[in-house]
Design an enzyme around this catalytic site. Sequence first.
Site, PDB file in Angstrom:
ATOM      1  N   GLY A  95       0.784  -1.224   0.000  1.00 26.17           N
ATOM      2  CA  GLY A  95       0.000   0.000   0.000  1.00 26.17           C
ATOM      3  C   GLY A  95       0.811   1.267   0.000  1.00 26.17           C
ATOM      4  N   GLU A 103      -5.836  -3.884  -4.456  1.00 30.77           N
ATOM      5  CA  GLU A 103      -4.885  -4.996  -4.439  1.00 30.77           C
ATOM      6  C   GLU A 103      -5.433  -6.159  -3.619  1.00 30.77           C
ATOM      7  OE1 GLU A 103      -0.698  -2.481  -4.937  1.00 30.77           O
ATOM      8  OE2 GLU A 103      -1.420  -2.990  -2.934  1.00 30.77           O
TER       9      GLU A 103
END
Length: 223
Positions: A95, A103
């Site tokens: 991240g 994701e």
Amino acid sequence: MTQDEMKFAVAQAALKHVVKDTIIGVGTGSTTNFFIDALAKIKNEIKGAIASSKATRQRLESYDIKVFDLNEVETISVYIDGADESDDGLNLIKGGGGALMREKIVAAVANQFICIADESKLVTIMGDFPLPVEVIPMASNYVKYQISQRIGGTPTVRENFITDNGNLILDIKDLKITNPKVMETKLNSITGVVANGLFANRGADILLLGTSNGVKIVTRLIG
């Protein structure tokens, strides 16, 4: 090897895990960009890709790789993405690029998750890299307080950044993450949290680690 040379090496190694005639998931970040560049050379061997961010979609499309909407597909053969940190159990912090929610979704759908990273990303205990948490904007102060009280560390709003979903990112510094699964679940229980950057409940299945001696393959231990 330089760091970029390690990233290039793992990107090339990841091509061996691409399943022909299927749709694959592609993550976001500098290492993944090396993979996309490599994928372009075998693009005719796959049906297309699912992108985890707008930036990834743009890079894939620049090579004329067909990008599908996730709702158009039933399965993804493999998801290939980088990491900001990984421990020996293949629990990850991701991240850094701000795409953690998407994701996580793509990783959840994929049959297999291949993480590609250089050796600097492998650590004994995660937390030196600030842990990203995506939050609803109106809840940012509340979430910061709850994190301080329930998790610890020092959460700060990432300046001048909005996610592809229109949310904010809190980066939590000063953590020592000894139980990633528990922390991931606790963070997700805070109202206003959309997702956090711990990939522990769905970690990587295989880590392709770029080292000065070549690519090392690390497999998640089951149990």
